[in-house]
Write a protein that holds these residues in place. Structure first.
Motif, mmCIF file in Angstrom:
data_model
loop_
_atom_site.group_PDB
_atom_site.id
_atom_site.type_symbol
_atom_site.label_atom_id
_atom_site.label_comp_id
_atom_site.label_asym_id
_atom_site.label_seq_id
_atom_site.Cartn_x
_atom_site.Cartn_y
_atom_site.Cartn_z
ATOM 1 N N ILE A 45 0.836 -1.203 0.000
ATOM 2 C CA ILE A 45 0.000 0.000 0.000
ATOM 3 C C ILE A 45 0.873 1.256 0.000
ATOM 4 C CG2 ILE A 45 -1.683 1.320 1.364
ATOM 5 C CD1 ILE A 45 -2.650 -1.372 2.495
ATOM 6 N N SER A 46 0.477 2.237 -0.788
ATOM 7 C CA SER A 46 1.069 3.581 -0.734
ATOM 8 C C SER A 46 0.142 4.492 0.045
ATOM 9 C CB SER A 46 1.269 4.143 -2.145
ATOM 10 O OG SER A 46 2.194 3.371 -2.871
ATOM 11 N N ARG A 47 0.683 5.321 0.903
ATOM 12 C CA ARG A 47 -0.127 6.263 1.674
ATOM 13 C C ARG A 47 -0.616 7.375 0.761
ATOM 14 N NH1 ARG A 47 -1.662 4.412 6.350
ATOM 15 N NH2 ARG A 47 -1.100 6.149 7.715
ATOM 16 N N HIS A 48 -1.771 7.932 1.101
ATOM 17 C CA HIS A 48 -2.352 8.978 0.263
ATOM 18 C C HIS A 48 -1.418 10.173 0.123
ATOM 19 C CE1 HIS A 48 -6.784 7.500 0.889
ATOM 20 N NE2 HIS A 48 -6.068 6.704 0.094
ATOM 21 N N ALA A 49 -0.726 10.521 1.204
ATOM 22 C CA ALA A 49 0.190 11.663 1.124
ATOM 23 C C ALA A 49 1.294 11.395 0.111
ATOM 24 C CB ALA A 49 0.781 11.965 2.495
ATOM 25 N N ALA B 3 -5.433 2.166 0.311
ATOM 26 C CA ALA B 3 -6.517 1.651 1.149
ATOM 27 C C ALA B 3 -6.935 2.718 2.141
ATOM 28 C CB ALA B 3 -6.077 0.381 1.886
ATOM 29 N N GLY B 4 -8.182 2.623 2.594
ATOM 30 C CA GLY B 4 -8.675 3.552 3.598
ATOM 31 C C GLY B 4 -10.169 3.396 3.797
ATOM 32 N N ARG B 5 -10.748 4.332 4.538
ATOM 33 C CA ARG B 5 -12.162 4.297 4.888
ATOM 34 C C ARG B 5 -12.955 5.238 3.980
ATOM 35 N NH1 ARG B 5 -14.754 2.541 9.518
ATOM 36 N NH2 ARG B 5 -12.758 2.363 10.647
ATOM 37 N N VAL B 6 -14.087 4.785 3.499
ATOM 38 C CA VAL B 6 -14.936 5.592 2.627
ATOM 39 C C VAL B 6 -15.645 6.662 3.464
ATOM 40 C CG1 VAL B 6 -16.876 5.586 1.013
ATOM 41 C CG2 VAL B 6 -15.307 3.629 1.071
ATOM 42 N N VAL B 7 -15.373 7.933 3.158
ATOM 43 C CA VAL B 7 -16.007 9.020 3.904
ATOM 44 C C VAL B 7 -16.983 9.825 3.040
ATOM 45 C CG1 VAL B 7 -14.056 9.214 5.490
ATOM 46 C CG2 VAL B 7 -14.105 10.644 3.446
ATOM 47 N N LEU B 8 -16.968 9.610 1.728
ATOM 48 C CA LEU B 8 -17.939 10.252 0.832
ATOM 49 C C LEU B 8 -18.160 9.303 -0.337
ATOM 50 C CD1 LEU B 8 -19.584 12.858 0.294
ATOM 51 C CD2 LEU B 8 -17.660 13.670 -1.077
ATOM 52 N N TYR B 9 -19.446 9.160 -0.740
ATOM 53 C CA TYR B 9 -19.794 8.208 -1.790
ATOM 54 C C TYR B 9 -20.804 8.865 -2.710
ATOM 55 C CZ TYR B 9 -21.451 3.791 -3.861
ATOM 56 O OH TYR B 9 -21.795 2.782 -4.721
ATOM 57 N N ARG B 10 -20.466 8.915 -4.010
ATOM 58 C CA ARG B 10 -21.383 9.499 -5.004
ATOM 59 C C ARG B 10 -21.564 8.497 -6.146
ATOM 60 N NH1 ARG B 10 -19.135 14.180 -7.538
ATOM 61 N NH2 ARG B 10 -17.074 13.480 -6.841
ATOM 62 N N ASP B 11 -22.794 8.030 -6.295
ATOM 63 C CA ASP B 11 -23.153 7.102 -7.372
ATOM 64 C C ASP B 11 -23.905 7.893 -8.421
ATOM 65 O OD1 ASP B 11 -24.159 5.174 -9.061
ATOM 66 O OD2 ASP B 11 -24.886 3.866 -7.460
ATOM 67 N N ILE B 12 -23.277 8.067 -9.600
ATOM 68 C CA ILE B 12 -23.923 8.837 -10.665
ATOM 69 C C ILE B 12 -24.245 7.939 -11.856
ATOM 70 C CG2 ILE B 12 -22.986 11.048 -9.950
ATOM 71 C CD1 ILE B 12 -20.813 10.783 -12.023
ATOM 72 N N GLY B 13 -24.572 6.694 -11.528
ATOM 73 C CA GLY B 13 -25.014 5.765 -12.560
ATOM 74 C C GLY B 13 -23.874 4.999 -13.187
ATOM 75 N N SER B 14 -23.251 5.597 -14.168
ATOM 76 C CA SER B 14 -22.162 4.910 -14.868
ATOM 77 C C SER B 14 -20.826 5.069 -14.165
ATOM 78 C CB SER B 14 -22.044 5.459 -16.301
ATOM 79 O OG SER B 14 -21.766 6.845 -16.277
ATOM 80 N N LEU B 15 -20.770 5.944 -13.184
ATOM 81 C CA LEU B 15 -19.537 6.181 -12.433
ATOM 82 C C LEU B 15 -19.839 6.212 -10.941
ATOM 83 C CD1 LEU B 15 -17.902 9.063 -14.521
ATOM 84 C CD2 LEU B 15 -17.165 6.671 -14.484
ATOM 85 N N VAL B 16 -18.858 5.806 -10.169
ATOM 86 C CA VAL B 16 -18.916 5.970 -8.719
ATOM 87 C C VAL B 16 -17.647 6.704 -8.294
ATOM 88 C CG1 VAL B 16 -18.765 4.783 -6.492
ATOM 89 C CG2 VAL B 16 -20.334 3.943 -8.243
ATOM 90 N N PHE B 17 -17.832 7.767 -7.507
ATOM 91 C CA PHE B 17 -16.699 8.491 -6.934
ATOM 92 C C PHE B 17 -16.753 8.340 -5.419
ATOM 93 C CE2 PHE B 17 -17.108 10.729 -11.010
ATOM 94 C CZ PHE B 17 -15.791 10.703 -11.433
ATOM 95 N N MET B 18 -15.634 7.977 -4.828
ATOM 96 C CA MET B 18 -15.533 7.841 -3.381
ATOM 97 C C MET B 18 -14.375 8.692 -2.873
ATOM 98 S SD MET B 18 -15.930 3.712 -2.823
ATOM 99 C CE MET B 18 -14.361 3.372 -3.635
ATOM 100 N N THR B 19 -14.611 9.395 -1.792
ATOM 101 C CA THR B 19 -13.493 9.992 -1.061
ATOM 102 C C THR B 19 -13.102 9.011 0.030
ATOM 103 O OG1 THR B 19 -14.270 12.237 -1.495
ATOM 104 C CG2 THR B 19 -12.709 11.945 0.314
ATOM 105 N N VAL B 20 -11.844 8.614 0.003
ATOM 106 C CA VAL B 20 -11.336 7.591 0.929
ATOM 107 C C VAL B 20 -10.275 8.249 1.813
ATOM 108 C CG1 VAL B 20 -10.211 5.345 1.107
ATOM 109 C CG2 VAL B 20 -11.831 5.789 -0.757
ATOM 110 N N ARG B 21 -10.342 7.947 3.104
ATOM 111 C CA ARG B 21 -9.443 8.565 4.090
ATOM 112 C C ARG B 21 -8.506 7.518 4.675
ATOM 113 N NH1 ARG B 21 -12.602 12.067 8.191
ATOM 114 N NH2 ARG B 21 -12.545 13.422 6.356
ATOM 115 N N ASP B 22 -7.204 7.808 4.616
ATOM 116 C CA ASP B 22 -6.249 7.000 5.373
ATOM 117 C C ASP B 22 -5.601 7.883 6.433
ATOM 118 O OD1 ASP B 22 -4.195 8.473 4.187
ATOM 119 O OD2 ASP B 22 -3.286 6.770 3.147
#
Length: 500
Positions: A30-34, A61-80
């Motif tokens: 795993i690489s850290r987000h920073a 890797a990390g924890r999902v803190v924001l989740y946006r499902d726009i049908g054909s795409l999913v965007f997640m903000t993940v926090r480590d």
């Protein structure tokens, strides 16, 4: 069971049907987000670009803190542990992981392999080619990801507060860095870290009420230590000339914004030194931690700005008393009258305790910037060497910052006969009742010869409070003692309406 928890458990069952292990397993490389963000700076990615360069491939890797499902795409903000990063998923890119992506909830812990790119709006994104579920969250996180709003709930559910509040997590990272700085400084000066007993047959080293326990096999009452002092001094007798310990101490007393029954004390002893050496060392540890960890020597605490630049003022106890109380510390008739007027039960107090009660009431709150108060009434200091010219004074200082005692130091008493006499007077009823114990083995140790020494204790919890601007000791303790709550099915966090 709330509707949200029921929905999460239904998704859990569906994941198992798909053959997905909801609790993951080993996930290496795993690489850290920073580090990913730092690498992205070198790639010069344009908006809308996904980089084909192998150097843009990462596992994170990390924890999902924001989740946006726009049908054909999913965007997640993940926090480590180093911050947030956007992960992007499309059915075409993630393949069999698409159904998994659609079953994710806020709070889930995920792993991802992918390549870096930027969205059309320029947001750095890890475009996922393989998605792994590492832990399913069966309870929803708090409604707001900047931390729990109920302050009591923050302490009771610190595990939620830490992942929901980067500010809270930062306090504990700074705490670790402050301790690490002090440890490194002491080791560089030739100090050796030791460990002394937490369970002690005789408590001592401070004026405090102990917790008592019982050892069944030995049929022996023991005490949780109130201080490591007397054992660290035994180390001096044994030839360990510079010793320190980050000691967990326990005092069976009240809970307040500045007190917790379990706390951490840095205590150290230096052979052939005295309390002047301890002042210099105290400045080096605290001012150095302010510079190295916090990055400043002027630090806000509430409405105050505290200046940690050294050297710090040295005040004589009697002079500070006269200035702020308006009395001479040896005018006992006036001191007792003043204590009575303030509502204190002075008739049950020894003279020195009456004087120090007034000191605490009037003087301490005036000491905002770091200030050493020197040469205390000897009756308050049975373990301290006396002033050679004024035997009614002890060679002791306390460090006050923002009206709070942060450190305490002595020129240590090493005369066994005087030490025995001092403790005998305590047992006879003179002085603080919590000091009425005699440690005969400690006296015997002194009879073998303890070198003259300086000793210093620094309250780590209070120091971290000051340097991080935390107004309650519970803000700097991962799991502070709390009053028990009635048994229930668990405390609910703030409801949220934006579940994934």
């Amino acid at each position: 069971m709330s509707d949200q928890i029921a929905d999460r458990r239904a998704k859990l069952a569906r994941l198992r049907e798909l053959g997905v292990d909801p609790w993951g397993g080993r996930f290496v490389g795993i690489s850290r987000h920073a580090d990913i963000r730092a690498a992205a700076e070198k790639l010069n990615l344009d908006p809308g670009q996904v980089c084909a360069d192998p150097a843009a491939g990462f596992r994170a890797a990390g924890r999902v803190v924001l989740y946006r499902d726009i049908g054909s795409l999913v965007f997640m903000t993940v926090r480590d542990g180093t911050g947030d990063l956007q992960y992007g998923l499309s059915k075409k890119m993630v393949g069999r992981g698409w159904e998994l992506a659609k079953l994710l909830d806020l709070g889930d812990i995920v792993g991802a392999d992918g390549r870096l790119g930027r969205t059309k709006t320029g947001e750095l994104t890890l475009w996922v080619s393989e998605l792994t579920l590492l832990s399913k969250a069966l309870r929803p996180p708090p409604a707001k990801w900047h931390g729990l709003q109920d302050i009591e709930l923050r302490y009771r559910k610190r595990y939620v507060d830490l992942f929901a509040s980067p500010q809270s997590r930062d306090v504990f990272l700074k705490r670790a860095a402050i301790i690490d700085y002090a440890r490194r400084l002491l080791e560089q000066r030739g100090f050796v870290e030791v460990e002394t007993p937490v369970l002690q047959p005789i408590y001592g080293g401070a004026a405090a009420r102990p917790f008592r326990t019982h050892h069944n096999a030995l049929d022996l009452d023991l005490y949780l230590r109130i201080s490591p002092e007397l054992y660290l001094k035994r180390c001096l007798v044994g030839g360990l000339e510079r010793v320190f310990e980050f000691a967990r101490c326990f005092r069976n007393e009240g809970i307040s914004p500045r007190h917790n029954p379990e706390f951490t004390m840095l205590e150290l002893y230096q052979a052939y030194g005295d309390y002047h050496d301890m002042m210099e060392l105290c400045e080096a540890i605290i001012a150095g931690a302010a510079r190295e960890v916090i990055g400043a020597t002027r630090i806000k605490f509430g409405e105050q700005e505290i200046d940690y630049a050294t050297p710090w003022p040295r005040l004589n106890y009697r002079d500070a008393f006269r200035e702020h109380v308006g009395l001479a510390s040896d005018d006992m008739a006036a001191a007792r009258a003043r204590a009575r007027s303030l509502g204190y039960a002075e008739a049950r107090m020894d003279d020195a305790v009456v004087v120090h009660t007034l000191f605490e009431h009037y003087v301490e709150k005036k000491l905002v910037n770091p200030t050493f108060v020197l040469d205390w009434p000897a009756e308050l200091c049975p373990l301290t060497r006396r002033h050679p010219d004024q035997p009614d004074l002890a060679l002791r200082f306390e460090l006050f910052i923002n009206g709070t005692e942060i450190a305490n130091a002595y020129s240590e008493l090493n005369d066994p006969d005087v030490q025995r006499a001092n403790l005998s007077r305590q047992i006879a009823g003179e002085g603080d009742e919590t000091m009425r114990v005699m440690d005969a083995d400690f006296i015997e140790a002194l009879e073998y010869g303890m070198p003259p020494a300086g000793g210093l204790g620094i309250g780590i919890d209070r120091l971290v409070m000051l340097l991080t601007g935390s107004t309650s000791i519970r803000d700097v303790l991962l799991f502070p003692l709390q009053r028990p709550q009635p048994a229930s099915g668990g405390e609910a966090l703030e409801p949220r309406s934006d579940e994934g």
